[in-house]
Design a protein around this motif. Structure first.
Motif, PDB file in Angstrom:
ATOM      1  N   PRO A 113      -8.074   8.644  -1.769  1.00 17.96           N
ATOM      2  CA  PRO A 113      -8.128   7.193  -1.973  1.00 17.96           C
ATOM      3  C   PRO A 113      -9.579   6.747  -2.114  1.00 17.96           C
ATOM      4  O   PRO A 113     -10.477   7.327  -1.500  1.00 17.96           O
ATOM      5  N   SER A 169       1.701   7.473  -6.306  1.00 15.78           N
ATOM      6  CA  SER A 169       0.770   8.588  -6.501  1.00 15.78           C
ATOM      7  C   SER A 169       1.435   9.921  -6.180  1.00 15.78           C
ATOM      8  O   SER A 169       1.223  10.920  -6.873  1.00 15.78           O
ATOM      9  N   ALA A 187      -2.765   7.905   3.180  1.00 20.22           N
ATOM     10  CA  ALA A 187      -3.268   8.372   1.886  1.00 20.22           C
ATOM     11  C   ALA A 187      -4.354   9.423   2.059  1.00 20.22           C
ATOM     12  O   ALA A 187      -4.440  10.388   1.293  1.00 20.22           O
ATOM     13  N   CYS A 205       0.827  -1.201   0.000  1.00 18.70           N
ATOM     14  CA  CYS A 205       0.000   0.000   0.000  1.00 18.70           C
ATOM     15  C   CYS A 205       0.869   1.262   0.000  1.00 18.70           C
ATOM     16  O   CYS A 205       0.602   2.219  -0.735  1.00 18.70           O
ATOM     17  N   LEU A 228      -5.649   7.255  -4.881  1.00 19.24           N
ATOM     18  CA  LEU A 228      -5.229   5.865  -4.692  1.00 19.24           C
ATOM     19  C   LEU A 228      -6.455   4.997  -4.882  1.00 19.24           C
ATOM     20  O   LEU A 228      -7.528   5.315  -4.372  1.00 19.24           O
ATOM     21  N   GLY A 278      -1.504   5.258  -8.247  1.00 16.75           N
ATOM     22  CA  GLY A 278      -1.187   4.168  -7.339  1.00 16.75           C
ATOM     23  C   GLY A 278      -2.403   3.288  -7.119  1.00 16.75           C
ATOM     24  O   GLY A 278      -3.505   3.785  -6.877  1.00 16.75           O
ATOM     25  N   ALA A 319       2.268   2.036  -3.374  1.00 16.38           N
ATOM     26  CA  ALA A 319       1.268   2.639  -4.259  1.00 16.38           C
ATOM     27  C   ALA A 319       1.070   4.113  -3.913  1.00 16.38           C
ATOM     28  O   ALA A 319       0.915   4.952  -4.809  1.00 16.38           O
ATOM     29  N   ILE A 320       1.077   4.446  -2.621  1.00 13.69           N
ATOM     30  CA  ILE A 320       0.947   5.852  -2.211  1.00 13.69           C
ATOM     31  C   ILE A 320       2.146   6.656  -2.717  1.00 13.69           C
ATOM     32  O   ILE A 320       1.998   7.773  -3.225  1.00 13.69           O
TER      33      ILE A 320
END
Length: 622
Positions: free
Chosen positions: A407, A311, A336, A304, A343, A317, A307-308
Motif C-alpha cells: 500500500p 487488489s 494491506a 478500505c 493499494l 484497489g 479496495a483491498i
C-alpha cells in the motif's frame, strides 16, 4: 448587435502584469461558481493562474452571518504563477458579512466593489456591525465602487417572469459580467456554461445570461468613480501545448486512471464521503469507460477493505479519505501491509483534530501517514505539491504500489484539492508503462516468495490453476505462507517488510535544489502544498543576492537519497509546515542534525511576504 463581451471599449485599458481578485459573499450567493467561471475565462485567455476557494464548513450557516461567508480568490498574470496571491488587489463583497471578514486582507489602495443593496439594517446586525461600514472613514484607503447590484439585477431579469427569489439568485452573474468587463475577460464560456447547466430550465438560463450581459454593459456605460478604470492582463508566455484548467482532486483521479492504464489494470475505488476528498468519487464515477468501478461503502473501514479485496482479486484497489477517515482506516491499512497487496490510499488533509476544520487546509497527517498503524507497519508516503502535480504523483503512487506490492499513501490537502491551475496535457504515448505481470507458473510457488531486487511477493489472481493460496492478517511463515507464531519468523518478516519499503529509495531520483544556491547559509525544506509560497519567497531573496536555497520533498517515506548530504551543505536549515513541526521531527530522527521549524497550522496557506520575512531573519547575523 455584437455580444457584450466583444464590443469595443470606450476607454483605454491600463495594462497590468498580475491581479489578485477575491469574490466574497454569503454561501448562498454563488461565489464558488462565480470564481470558477472567472477562472475558466481567464485560463482560456492564456493567463497563468492559481485559485483558492475558501468556503464555510457548515452546510448552510445562517444567511448574512460571518460564519456563512464563502470566498474564492484567483491570481492571474502575464507570467508564471505559483500561488493564489498574498493580498487581493480587488475585493468583491456581496454583503456586510463578506466585507467584515475579508476587508482586512485587501491591500491599501485596492479596488473594493460593494453590493450596497445588501447593506440593510438586518444584514448589518447579522454581521455584527454597530454602525454602517459604508460611512466608515477606513474605506477612504481603498478605491470603492458602490453599486446596488440587487436592484440592477432585478431590472436586468424583469422580463423573464422570475420570482423575487429567483431573480435575486442572478446577482452573482450580474457581478461576474461587471468584473469580466473590468479585467477584459470573455463572457462566451459562461454563456455556454449557463446554457448547459440550465438546459432543462431555459428561462433560468436566459435570465442569468441577461444578467451577465447587463453587468458587462454597466461597466461599459457607467461613469466610474475616480481611480477606477478598465484593465488588461496580457497572456502569459507558457510553453506551447494544449492546456486546461484543473483542480487537484480531478488531477488525482486522472492520475490514478493513467497509472492503472500504464500498469494494465482495472481500477476499483472504495470510498466513503468526507470533505474535502468527496469529489474524487464524483470524478472517478465519470470515468467508467476507462475500466473504473466506484463503490460508495457504508463507512471508511468498509471502503478500505473493499479496495483491498479488489487488489486481492487482481485489480488496482484505491481508497481516499481525509483526516478523521484516515484514523478509521488504520486497521484495514495494517491488513494491506500484512497481506502485501498493492493499494493506493489518498489522504486529502484538512484541519484537525477530530472534526476540526473540515473545509480548511493543513498538513497535520504526516506522522499518522508514516507511523499511524498498530505494530511495525511501514508504508511508502508521497505528497503532491500543486494541483496539477497531483496527476504525476498519483501515477507514481500506482507505480510504487504495483512494483513493490505494498500500500502507498498519497498526501494532498484541501488547498490542492480545491485549488486549480492551468495544466499542460501530457503526451500519453510518452508516459512510460510499468505493466504488471501476474504469476501463473505454480512450480515452486508460495505466497511470500520474494523478488531479489524489490522484495515484492508474487501477485496471483484467485482461480489461477494450481495456485490456490491463503493470505491474511495473521503472521505468515516466510518460507511457506502458513500461519506462524514463531518469534524468529516474526522478526524476519518484520525486517523484510521494513527493508522492502527502504529499498524504494533506490528507485527514486536524487534530492536536488529547486531554486537558489547549492550550498551556503540557509536551506529551506518544504513538502506538499507549501511549495509555491516557499519557492517564490526563496526566489525573491536569492534575486537579492542572499545565500539561500530551496529543496522540496515529494517522497517522505522513504526519504530520497542525497538528502542528508544536501542538508549538510548549509549552515542553517528551516522547515516551514502547516502543522506543529512533523517533518522536522521526521528529519531529525533520520539524520540527527539540527533543524529549525516554522510551524503554522492556521487552516490557511502561507503568504509569500510572511515567509520572506521569516527567511530574511534567519539570514541576518545573530
Amino acid at each position: 448587435m455584437e455580444p457584450a463581451a466583444t464590443q469595443k471599449d470606450r476607454r483605454a485599458r491600463e495594462i497590468l502584469d498580475a491581479v489578485v481578485i477575491r469574490f466574497a459573499g454569503d454561501s448562498g450567493d454563488g461565489m464558488q461558481l462565480t470564481g470558477n467561471q472567472f477562472t475558466q475565462s481567464t485560463a482560456l485567455m492564456g493567463n497563468d493562474l492559481a485559485t483558492f476557494p475558501d468556503f464555510p464548513a457548515e452546510i448552510r450557516a445562517p444567511a448574512g452571518t460571518t460564519y456563512g461567508v464563502s470566498g474564492f480568490q484567483v491570481h492571474f498574470a502575464a507570467h508564471d504563477v505559483r500561488t493564489p496571491g498574498d493580498t487581493p488587489d480587488a475585493l468583491v463583497a456581496m454583503n456586510p458579512a463578506a466585507l467584515k471578514v475579508h476587508l482586512p486582507d485587501l491591500r491599501q489602495g485596492g479596488l473594493l466593489l460593494l453590493n450596497v443593496g445588501a447593506f440593510t439594517t438586518t444584514n448589518l446586525n447579522k454581521a455584527g456591525y454597530e454602525t454602517d461600514p459604508l460611512e466608515d472613514p477606513q474605506l477612504d484607503a481603498y478605491r470603492v465602487l458602490r453599486i446596488d447590484i440587487n436592484k440592477l439585477t432585478a431590472a436586468a431579469v424583469k422580463d423573464f417572469g422570475l420570482s423575487a427569489k429567483q431573480a435575486a439568485r442572478c446577482k452573482n452573474m450580474w457581478t461576474l459580467g461587471l468584473v469580466f468587463w473590468l479585467y477584459d475577460r470573455n463572457c462566451e464560456t459562461t454563456f455556454e456554461f449557463l446554457s448547459q447547466k440550465f438546459r432543462s430550465q431555459p428561462v433560468i438560463a436566459e435570465a442569468n445570461i441577461a444578467a451577465v450581459k447587463a453587468g458587462h454593459a454597466f461597466g461599459e456605460t457607467a461613469e466610474m468613480p475616480s481611480g477606477i478604470g478598465a484593465y488588461q492582463v496580457p497572456p502569459a508566455d507558457l510553453p506551447p501545448g494544449t492546456y486546461r484548467n484543473i483542480q487537484g482532486n480531478d488531477a488525482t483521479a486522472w492520475g490514478i486512471v493513467a497509472g492503472a492504464r500504464l500498469a494494465g489494470l482495472p481500477v476499483v475505488y472504495g470510498s466513503y464521503p468526507i470533505t474535502p476528498a468527496s469529489s474524487l468519487l464524483h470524478a472517478l464515477a465519470k470515468l467508467k469507460h476507462f475500466d473504473v468501478t466506484t463503490f460508495q461503502a457504508e463507512d471508511e473501514i468498509a471502503a478500505c477493505c473493499a479496495a483491498i479485496g479488489a487488489s486481492f482479486g487482481g485489480a488496482l484497489g484505491v481508497t481516499a479519505t481525509s483526516g478523521p477517515g484516515l484514523a478509521l482506516k488504520g486497521e484495514a491499512l495494517g491488513l494491506a501491509i500484512a497481506t502485501e497487496l498493492p493499494l493506493v490510499v489518498i489522504d486529502v488533509q484538512r484541519g484537525g483534530p477530530s472534526t476540526g476544520l473540515p473545509t480548511k487546509t493543513e498538513q497535520s497527517d504526516l506522522m499518522m501517514a508514516i507511523w499511524g498503524r498498530n505494530g511495525d507497519a511501514p508504508m511508502p508516503v508521497l505528497a503532491a505539491r500543486t494541483p496539477s502535480d497531483c496527476f504525476d504523483v498519483a501515477i507514481e503512487a500506482v507505480r510504487i504500489a504495483t512494483r513493490y506490492m505494498t500500500p502507498v499513501m498519497l498526501l494532498t490537502d484541501g488547498y490542492l484539492a480545491n485549488g486549480s491551475e492551468p495544466w499542460k496535457l501530457p503526451e500519453v504515448d510518452q508516459l512510460e508503462p510499468f505493466p504488471v505481470r501476474f504469476r501463473e507458473d505454480p512450480e515452486g510457488y508460495h505466497p511470500f516468495l520474494r523478488d531479489e531486487k524489490t522484495l515484492a511477493r508474487p501477485w496471483v489472481r484467485p482461480g489461477t490453476d494450481g495456485m490456490a493460496h491463503r493470505i491474511g492478517g495473521l503472521e505468515k511463515h516466510h518460507d511457506s505462507g502458513n500461519i506462524s507464531y514463531d518469534p524468529s519468523n516474526h522478526l524476519k518478516m518484520s525486517q523484510i517488510r521494513a527493508e522492502r519499503v527502504a529499498r524504494i529509495a533506490n528507485d527514486l531520483p536524487l534530492q536536488k535544489i529547486e531554486v537558489g544556491e547549492e550550498e551556503g547559509t540557509l536551506l529551506v525544506v518544504s513538502w506538499g502544498s507549501t511549495y509555491g509560497a516557499v519557492r517564490q519567497a526563496v526566489r525573491v531573496l536569492a534575486g537579492e543576492g542572499c545565500s539561500i536555497g530551496h529543496t522540496h520533498l515529494r517522497y517522505l517515506n522513504p526519504l530520497p537519497q542525497g538528502l542528508g548530504e544536501l542538508l549538510g551543505r548549509f549552515e542553517r536549515v528551516i522547515v516551514p509546515e502547516k502543522n506543529q513541526g512533523q517533518l522536522v521531527h521526521h528529519l531529525r530522527a533520520q539524520f540527527s542534525i539540527e533543524l529549525e521549524s516554522y510551524a503554522r497550522p492556521t487552516g490557511a496557506p502561507f503568504r509569500i511576504v510572511e515567509l520572506e520575512t521569516v527567511f530574511r531573519s534567519r539570514l541576518e547575523p545573530s
